[in-house]
Motif scaffolding. Sequence first.
Motif, PDB file in Angstrom:
ATOM      1  N   PRO A   3     -34.878 -69.087  49.952  1.00 33.21           N
ATOM      2  CA  PRO A   3     -33.791 -67.461  49.641  1.00 33.21           C
ATOM      3  C   PRO A   3     -33.443 -67.795  48.488  1.00 33.21           C
ATOM      4  O   PRO A   3     -33.302 -69.268  47.505  1.00 33.21           O
ATOM      5  N   ASP A   4     -33.417 -66.807  47.723  1.00 31.34           N
ATOM      6  CA  ASP A   4     -32.786 -66.637  46.763  1.00 31.34           C
ATOM      7  C   ASP A   4     -31.512 -67.293  46.529  1.00 31.34           C
ATOM      8  O   ASP A   4     -30.869 -67.509  47.526  1.00 31.34           O
ATOM      9  N   GLU A   5     -30.959 -67.806  45.288  1.00 33.14           N
ATOM     10  CA  GLU A   5     -29.615 -68.547  45.117  1.00 33.14           C
ATOM     11  C   GLU A   5     -28.468 -67.931  46.072  1.00 33.14           C
ATOM     12  O   GLU A   5     -27.785 -69.099  47.031  1.00 33.14           O
ATOM     13  N   LYS A   6     -28.283 -66.741  45.978  1.00 36.73           N
ATOM     14  CA  LYS A   6     -26.874 -66.507  46.498  1.00 36.73           C
ATOM     15  C   LYS A   6     -27.272 -66.041  48.203  1.00 36.73           C
ATOM     16  O   LYS A   6     -26.223 -65.901  48.609  1.00 36.73           O
ATOM     17  N   LEU A   7     -28.227 -65.997  48.578  1.00 35.29           N
ATOM     18  CA  LEU A   7     -28.453 -65.848  49.679  1.00 35.29           C
ATOM     19  C   LEU A   7     -28.392 -66.780  50.910  1.00 35.29           C
ATOM     20  O   LEU A   7     -27.860 -67.269  51.520  1.00 35.29           O
ATOM     21  N   ARG A   8     -29.050 -68.154  50.057  1.00 39.37           N
ATOM     22  CA  ARG A   8     -29.241 -69.460  50.109  1.00 39.37           C
ATOM     23  C   ARG A   8     -27.034 -69.887  50.390  1.00 39.37           C
ATOM     24  O   ARG A   8     -27.218 -70.331  51.896  1.00 39.37           O
ATOM     25  N   LYS A   9     -26.633 -69.476  49.681  1.00 39.78           N
ATOM     26  CA  LYS A   9     -25.092 -70.102  50.195  1.00 39.78           C
ATOM     27  C   LYS A   9     -24.395 -69.026  51.158  1.00 39.78           C
ATOM     28  O   LYS A   9     -23.574 -69.762  52.449  1.00 39.78           O
ATOM     29  N   ILE A  10     -25.043 -67.814  51.379  1.00 43.66           N
ATOM     30  CA  ILE A  10     -24.348 -66.671  52.020  1.00 43.66           C
ATOM     31  C   ILE A  10     -25.008 -67.868  54.030  1.00 43.66           C
ATOM     32  O   ILE A  10     -24.291 -67.359  54.830  1.00 43.66           O
ATOM     33  N   ALA A  11     -25.877 -67.501  54.081  1.00 39.77           N
ATOM     34  CA  ALA A  11     -26.596 -68.649  54.671  1.00 39.77           C
ATOM     35  C   ALA A  11     -25.921 -69.408  55.177  1.00 39.77           C
ATOM     36  O   ALA A  11     -25.958 -69.843  56.879  1.00 39.77           O
ATOM     37  N   LYS A  12     -25.513 -70.485  54.333  1.00 39.21           N
ATOM     38  CA  LYS A  12     -25.006 -71.625  54.462  1.00 39.21           C
ATOM     39  C   LYS A  12     -24.168 -71.606  55.641  1.00 39.21           C
ATOM     40  O   LYS A  12     -23.132 -71.692  56.145  1.00 39.21           O
ATOM     41  N   ASP A  13     -23.223 -70.018  54.514  1.00 39.83           N
ATOM     42  CA  ASP A  13     -21.558 -70.097  54.939  1.00 39.83           C
ATOM     43  C   ASP A  13     -21.838 -69.047  56.593  1.00 39.83           C
ATOM     44  O   ASP A  13     -20.595 -69.637  57.388  1.00 39.83           O
ATOM     45  N   ASN A  14     -22.714 -68.996  57.297  1.00 40.66           N
ATOM     46  CA  ASN A  14     -22.766 -67.835  57.897  1.00 40.66           C
ATOM     47  C   ASN A  14     -23.060 -68.995  59.189  1.00 40.66           C
ATOM     48  O   ASN A  14     -23.375 -68.799  60.262  1.00 40.66           O
ATOM     49  N   GLY A  15     -23.896 -70.574  58.629  1.00 41.59           N
ATOM     50  CA  GLY A  15     -24.949 -71.199  59.752  1.00 41.59           C
ATOM     51  C   GLY A  15     -25.717 -70.304  60.085  1.00 41.59           C
ATOM     52  O   GLY A  15     -26.643 -70.670  60.998  1.00 41.59           O
ATOM     53  N   TRP A  16     -26.771 -69.665  59.540  1.00 40.93           N
ATOM     54  CA  TRP A  16     -28.149 -69.393  59.194  1.00 40.93           C
ATOM     55  C   TRP A  16     -29.116 -70.096  59.260  1.00 40.93           C
ATOM     56  O   TRP A  16     -28.843 -70.951  58.347  1.00 40.93           O
ATOM     57  N   LYS A  17     -30.095 -70.848  59.908  1.00 40.71           N
ATOM     58  CA  LYS A  17     -31.395 -71.376  59.554  1.00 40.71           C
ATOM     59  C   LYS A  17     -31.989 -71.189  58.314  1.00 40.71           C
ATOM     60  O   LYS A  17     -31.560 -69.931  58.062  1.00 40.71           O
TER      61      LYS A  17
END
Length: 69
Positions: A39-53
């Motif tokens: 993931p790009d930087e923005k998606l990585r943060k959102i993924a972490k915040d949402n508990g996505w793999k």
Amino acid sequence: MRIIMKKNQIEPNLIYGYSDSINDLALLQFVDLAFAVNPDEKLRKIAKDNGWKIIVVPNCVVDSWIGDS
């Protein structure tokens, strides 16, 4: 997606979504299981915040799209 699924009488048990870009955020928020792949930087943060793999594929380079010459 909901309209297309309803129109075609599609009732999936589980919907998976994969993306590498924040541009696909709406898709990842829609699906049952979201995966951020390289993931790009923005998606990585959102993924972490949402508990996505988060999946990281080392040395993965896409240098052309299908049909490009």
